[in-house]
Design a protein around this motif. Structure first.
Motif, PDB file in Angstrom:
ATOM      1  N   SER A  24       3.571 -10.368   5.261  1.00  0.00           N
ATOM      2  CA  SER A  24       4.054  -9.037   4.931  1.00  0.00           C
ATOM      3  C   SER A  24       3.851  -8.411   3.461  1.00  0.00           C
ATOM      4  O   SER A  24       3.617  -7.279   3.371  1.00  0.00           O
ATOM      5  N   ASP A  25       4.190  -9.099   2.486  1.00  0.00           N
ATOM      6  CA  ASP A  25       4.104  -8.637   1.226  1.00  0.00           C
ATOM      7  C   ASP A  25       2.904  -8.448   0.831  1.00  0.00           C
ATOM      8  O   ASP A  25       2.500  -7.654  -0.047  1.00  0.00           O
ATOM      9  N   LEU A  26       1.829  -9.745   1.384  1.00  0.00           N
ATOM     10  CA  LEU A  26       0.406  -9.567   0.918  1.00  0.00           C
ATOM     11  C   LEU A  26      -0.082  -8.108   1.455  1.00  0.00           C
ATOM     12  O   LEU A  26      -0.748  -7.496   0.894  1.00  0.00           O
ATOM     13  N   VAL A  27       0.294  -7.904   2.727  1.00  0.00           N
ATOM     14  CA  VAL A  27      -0.281  -6.685   3.552  1.00  0.00           C
ATOM     15  C   VAL A  27       0.177  -5.347   2.616  1.00  0.00           C
ATOM     16  O   VAL A  27      -0.426  -4.293   2.308  1.00  0.00           O
ATOM     17  N   ASP A  28       1.604  -5.268   2.116  1.00  0.00           N
ATOM     18  CA  ASP A  28       2.084  -4.073   1.671  1.00  0.00           C
ATOM     19  C   ASP A  28       1.494  -3.837   0.082  1.00  0.00           C
ATOM     20  O   ASP A  28       1.272  -2.817  -0.169  1.00  0.00           O
ATOM     21  N   THR A  29       1.315  -5.102  -0.640  1.00  0.00           N
ATOM     22  CA  THR A  29       0.558  -4.703  -1.887  1.00  0.00           C
ATOM     23  C   THR A  29      -0.927  -4.591  -1.785  1.00  0.00           C
ATOM     24  O   THR A  29      -1.216  -3.810  -2.588  1.00  0.00           O
ATOM     25  N   THR A  30      -1.527  -5.064  -0.874  1.00  0.00           N
ATOM     26  CA  THR A  30      -2.877  -4.762  -0.774  1.00  0.00           C
ATOM     27  C   THR A  30      -3.016  -3.124  -0.226  1.00  0.00           C
ATOM     28  O   THR A  30      -3.890  -2.946  -0.607  1.00  0.00           O
ATOM     29  N   ASP A  31      -2.139  -2.776   0.607  1.00  0.00           N
ATOM     30  CA  ASP A  31      -2.065  -1.393   1.133  1.00  0.00           C
ATOM     31  C   ASP A  31      -1.906  -0.516  -0.156  1.00  0.00           C
ATOM     32  O   ASP A  31      -2.444   0.608  -0.333  1.00  0.00           O
ATOM     33  N   ARG A  32      -1.100  -0.864  -1.021  1.00  0.00           N
ATOM     34  CA  ARG A  32      -0.740   0.007  -2.422  1.00  0.00           C
ATOM     35  C   ARG A  32      -2.159  -0.089  -3.151  1.00  0.00           C
ATOM     36  O   ARG A  32      -2.332   1.111  -3.783  1.00  0.00           O
ATOM     37  N   LEU A  33      -2.847  -1.158  -3.290  1.00  0.00           N
ATOM     38  CA  LEU A  33      -4.022  -1.095  -3.830  1.00  0.00           C
ATOM     39  C   LEU A  33      -4.956  -0.221  -3.375  1.00  0.00           C
ATOM     40  O   LEU A  33      -5.791   0.687  -4.064  1.00  0.00           O
ATOM     41  N   ARG A  34      -5.276  -0.258  -1.988  1.00  0.00           N
ATOM     42  CA  ARG A  34      -6.062   0.705  -1.192  1.00  0.00           C
ATOM     43  C   ARG A  34      -5.669   2.138  -1.608  1.00  0.00           C
ATOM     44  O   ARG A  34      -6.696   3.186  -1.865  1.00  0.00           O
ATOM     45  N   THR A  35      -4.352   2.295  -1.377  1.00  0.00           N
ATOM     46  CA  THR A  35      -4.007   3.968  -1.792  1.00  0.00           C
ATOM     47  C   THR A  35      -4.370   4.383  -3.214  1.00  0.00           C
ATOM     48  O   THR A  35      -4.772   5.611  -3.072  1.00  0.00           O
ATOM     49  N   ALA A  36      -4.150   3.303  -4.053  1.00  0.00           N
ATOM     50  CA  ALA A  36      -4.570   3.667  -5.426  1.00  0.00           C
ATOM     51  C   ALA A  36      -6.179   3.860  -5.700  1.00  0.00           C
ATOM     52  O   ALA A  36      -6.604   4.919  -6.215  1.00  0.00           O
ATOM     53  N   VAL A  37      -6.609   3.179  -5.064  1.00  0.00           N
ATOM     54  CA  VAL A  37      -8.247   3.466  -5.177  1.00  0.00           C
ATOM     55  C   VAL A  37      -8.604   4.637  -4.282  1.00  0.00           C
ATOM     56  O   VAL A  37      -9.332   5.481  -5.053  1.00  0.00           O
ATOM     57  N   HIS A  38      -8.096   5.052  -3.163  1.00  0.00           N
ATOM     58  CA  HIS A  38      -8.407   6.226  -2.523  1.00  0.00           C
ATOM     59  C   HIS A  38      -8.045   7.548  -3.275  1.00  0.00           C
ATOM     60  O   HIS A  38      -8.496   8.520  -3.298  1.00  0.00           O
ATOM     61  N   ASP A  39      -6.655   7.347  -4.113  1.00  0.00           N
ATOM     62  CA  ASP A  39      -6.370   8.390  -5.019  1.00  0.00           C
ATOM     63  C   ASP A  39      -7.105   8.566  -6.227  1.00  0.00           C
ATOM     64  O   ASP A  39      -6.877   9.582  -7.061  1.00  0.00           O
ATOM     65  N   GLY A  40      -7.877   7.574  -6.454  1.00  0.00           N
ATOM     66  CA  GLY A  40      -8.697   7.811  -7.727  1.00  0.00           C
ATOM     67  C   GLY A  40      -8.066   7.345  -9.197  1.00  0.00           C
ATOM     68  O   GLY A  40      -8.483   7.674 -10.230  1.00  0.00           O
ATOM     69  N   ASP A  41      -6.848   6.665  -8.664  1.00  0.00           N
ATOM     70  CA  ASP A  41      -6.026   6.345 -10.135  1.00  0.00           C
ATOM     71  C   ASP A  41      -6.553   5.047 -10.336  1.00  0.00           C
ATOM     72  O   ASP A  41      -5.964   3.946 -10.051  1.00  0.00           O
ATOM     73  N   ARG A  42      -7.365   4.780 -11.406  1.00  0.00           N
ATOM     74  CA  ARG A  42      -7.846   3.451 -11.783  1.00  0.00           C
ATOM     75  C   ARG A  42      -6.925   2.452 -12.560  1.00  0.00           C
ATOM     76  O   ARG A  42      -6.678   1.396 -12.196  1.00  0.00           O
ATOM     77  N   ALA A  43      -5.925   3.230 -13.305  1.00  0.00           N
ATOM     78  CA  ALA A  43      -4.846   2.489 -14.093  1.00  0.00           C
ATOM     79  C   ALA A  43      -4.024   1.924 -13.005  1.00  0.00           C
ATOM     80  O   ALA A  43      -3.379   0.648 -12.859  1.00  0.00           O
ATOM     81  N   ILE A  78     -11.769 -12.505   1.706  1.00  0.00           N
ATOM     82  CA  ILE A  78     -10.650 -12.073   0.946  1.00  0.00           C
ATOM     83  C   ILE A  78     -10.938 -12.246  -0.596  1.00  0.00           C
ATOM     84  O   ILE A  78     -10.390 -11.582  -1.505  1.00  0.00           O
ATOM     85  N   ASN A  79     -10.955 -13.592  -0.983  1.00  0.00           N
ATOM     86  CA  ASN A  79     -11.034 -14.003  -2.152  1.00  0.00           C
ATOM     87  C   ASN A  79     -12.346 -14.802  -2.746  1.00  0.00           C
ATOM     88  O   ASN A  79     -12.094 -15.521  -3.775  1.00  0.00           O
ATOM     89  N   LEU A  84     -10.938  -4.833   2.288  1.00  0.00           N
ATOM     90  CA  LEU A  84     -10.087  -5.934   1.799  1.00  0.00           C
ATOM     91  C   LEU A  84      -8.791  -5.524   2.756  1.00  0.00           C
ATOM     92  O   LEU A  84      -8.003  -6.491   3.181  1.00  0.00           O
ATOM     93  N   ASP A  85      -8.489  -4.298   2.815  1.00  0.00           N
ATOM     94  CA  ASP A  85      -7.120  -4.060   3.613  1.00  0.00           C
ATOM     95  C   ASP A  85      -7.062  -4.640   4.890  1.00  0.00           C
ATOM     96  O   ASP A  85      -6.306  -5.003   5.961  1.00  0.00           O
ATOM     97  N   LYS A  86      -8.303  -4.215   5.679  1.00  0.00           N
ATOM     98  CA  LYS A  86      -8.352  -4.537   7.076  1.00  0.00           C
ATOM     99  C   LYS A  86      -8.750  -6.034   7.276  1.00  0.00           C
ATOM    100  O   LYS A  86      -7.890  -6.659   7.990  1.00  0.00           O
ATOM    101  N   ASP A  87      -9.241  -6.889   6.114  1.00  0.00           N
ATOM    102  CA  ASP A  87      -9.187  -8.677   6.382  1.00  0.00           C
ATOM    103  C   ASP A  87      -7.837  -9.072   6.224  1.00  0.00           C
ATOM    104  O   ASP A  87      -7.536 -10.137   7.075  1.00  0.00           O
ATOM    105  N   VAL A  88      -7.005  -8.407   5.328  1.00  0.00           N
ATOM    106  CA  VAL A  88      -5.727  -9.002   5.141  1.00  0.00           C
ATOM    107  C   VAL A  88      -4.813  -8.801   6.104  1.00  0.00           C
ATOM    108  O   VAL A  88      -4.172  -9.581   6.589  1.00  0.00           O
ATOM    109  N   ARG A  89      -4.972  -7.559   6.702  1.00  0.00           N
ATOM    110  CA  ARG A  89      -3.915  -7.195   8.059  1.00  0.00           C
ATOM    111  C   ARG A  89      -4.699  -8.212   9.149  1.00  0.00           C
ATOM    112  O   ARG A  89      -3.658  -8.725  10.025  1.00  0.00           O
ATOM    113  N   ALA A  90      -5.706  -8.545   9.299  1.00  0.00           N
ATOM    114  CA  ALA A  90      -6.193  -9.319  10.243  1.00  0.00           C
ATOM    115  C   ALA A  90      -5.783 -10.863  10.285  1.00  0.00           C
ATOM    116  O   ALA A  90      -5.378 -11.523  11.176  1.00  0.00           O
TER     117      ALA A  90
END
Length: 419
Positions: free
Chosen positions: A190-209, A239-240, A281-287
């Motif tokens: 669950s922690d892996l999915v949550d952190t990967t989802d935050r990564l995906r969101t940041a990429v979609h938001d265009g926030d590189r930092a 995934i890795n 990546l988000d899809k693979d982690v959830r799977a």
């Protein structure tokens, strides 16, 4: 969690020709160190030394004399003469028509003091053991034939304690720690999915930092799951995996997952172009999370993984071979150390009575952790190329020491045939 493929630039054709399962870095759970010999321990912290092969025998302090032991279907060490406390060298000669394992065991407890694997017909190999007062016998385990036990030999005398034998583990011993570890991995999903989802969101938001920070957090969660990579199967590469050995390198469409995002985030690729990669990546982690409840880890792998996690760290992370721009190898090494400790926690009940130097191993791992933590500054880790020579040497030496000690754990937890 280091399962990186060893698809080196030096041998791209060979790597490309091999199927994925052969390109994976991990090895079979029994490994040969010298002509099929298994060395169960190393250096001064030896628990049990199972050294075989002509080159592996140690010099006997009694004029280098060796005791000839015949191994046949009708006799298993029946000609052991002159037993004495101290170091003993045995020349084991097989007259069988098949390969056999030979163990030197405690006749009362079954603890193993010496071992030869794959003693072939008509061959002679040496075994060296340091024995104290007690009762011993040879055990022969020929292929496709019943085990044979040699006669009991009594050694008397004081003044030499001898090495510590190891009572073999069986598969049933390893099932409870494996199930507990598998449950622990499931709790991390669950922690892996949550952190990967935050990564995906940041990429979609265009926030590189923000994406870089989220990338490291998610990647380290995955890397701590060190002993489960064999069970992850093809999902692990997706995934890795790295670009090593891929025909087009970092531009190859087969390069996906954490390291593909790392390549883009630290090499100026547009975040809009990285969105499909983050989505994949988000899809693979959830799977992986959704399928984990149906997976079953092999209990026979637990001890081996305890050794291989840091062995792979030494080979890949501390050489920078997996760095795609983030400079986070030391952070990954620390996560791998955490993963190693998670495995040892589950194996500890078995090791307490089998490995008298467990406290030294704990000290070694603690020392390595201190060296790595010294390179963690707030949210940043020192890149490998910014370490001083002294810092680099200290970390490499501490990791090497831990890897040697963990080799004992892998060997002790290796299930052996006993009948």
């Amino acid at each position: 969690m280091e399962r990186k493929e060893d698809r080196t630039a030096e041998a791209p054709a060979e790597a490309a020709a091999d199927p994925p399962e052969r390109r994976r870095w991990y090895r079979h759970r029994r490994w040969a160190l010298s002509a099929g010999a298994l060395v169960l321990a190393a250096a001064s912290f030896t628990t049990v030394v199972l050294v075989t092969g002509a080159d592996g025998a140690r010099t006997d302090d009694r004029a280098g004399a060796a005791t000839r032991i015949d191994i046949s279907l009708g006799s298993c060490g029946g000609d052991w003469t002159g037993p004495h406390p101290g170091t003993q060298v045995f020349e084991l000669r097989s007259t069988m028509n098949r390969a056999t394992e030979v163990h030197l065991v405690n006749a009362r407890t079954g603890a193993v003091y010496g071992e030869i694997e794959g003693l072939g017909p008509g061959t002679t190999r040496r075994m060296t053991a340091s024995l104290g007062a007690g009762t011993y016998r040879f055990q022969c385990l020929p292929d496709d034939a019943p085990a044979a036990m040699g006669p009991v030999v009594h050694i008397t005398g004081a003044g030499h304690a001898g090495q510590s034998g190891v009572v073999p583990v069986n598969q049933h011993d390893l099932i409870p720690p494996t199930l507990d570890y598998q449950k622990w991995i499931g709790e991390r999903m669950s922690d892996l999915v949550d952190t990967t989802d935050r990564l995906r969101t940041a990429v979609h938001d265009g926030d590189r930092a923000k994406a870089r920070t989220a990338w490291l957090a998610a990647h380290l969660v995955y890397e701590r799951m060190g002993a489960a990579y064999g069970t992850f199967g093809d999902a692990d590469e997706a995934i890795n995996g790295t670009d090593a050995g891929l025909p087009r390198g970092v531009h190859d469409p087969g390069f996906t997952g954490f390291h593909r995002l790392e390549q883009g985030l630290w090499h100026g690729e547009s975040t809009s172009g990285l969105r499909p990669i983050a989505d994949r990546l988000d899809k693979d982690v959830r799977a992986l999370r959704d399928s984990w409840a149906e997976e079953r880890m092999d209990p026979l792998d637990m001890g081996l993984r305890a050794h291989e996690i840091l062995e792979n760290t030494l080979q890949f992370e501390l050489t920078g071979r997996t760095d795609h721009g983030s400079g986070s190898n030391l952070a990954t090494a620390r996560a791998n150390l955490d993963g190693t400790k998670a495995v040892l926690t589950r194996l500890r009940p078995l090791l307490r009575t089998r490995y008298p130097h467990l406290a030294r191993l704990d000290d070694s791992l603690h020392h390595l952790g201190e060296l790595l933590d010294a390179q963690h500054h707030g949210t940043r880790w020192t890149p490998l190329d910014r370490l001083s020579r002294a810092e680099r040497q200290a970390i490499d030496a501490a990791t090497g020491d831990a890897v040697e000690r963990l080799a004992d754990i892998a060997a002790i937890c290796d299930v052996r045939r006993t009948a």
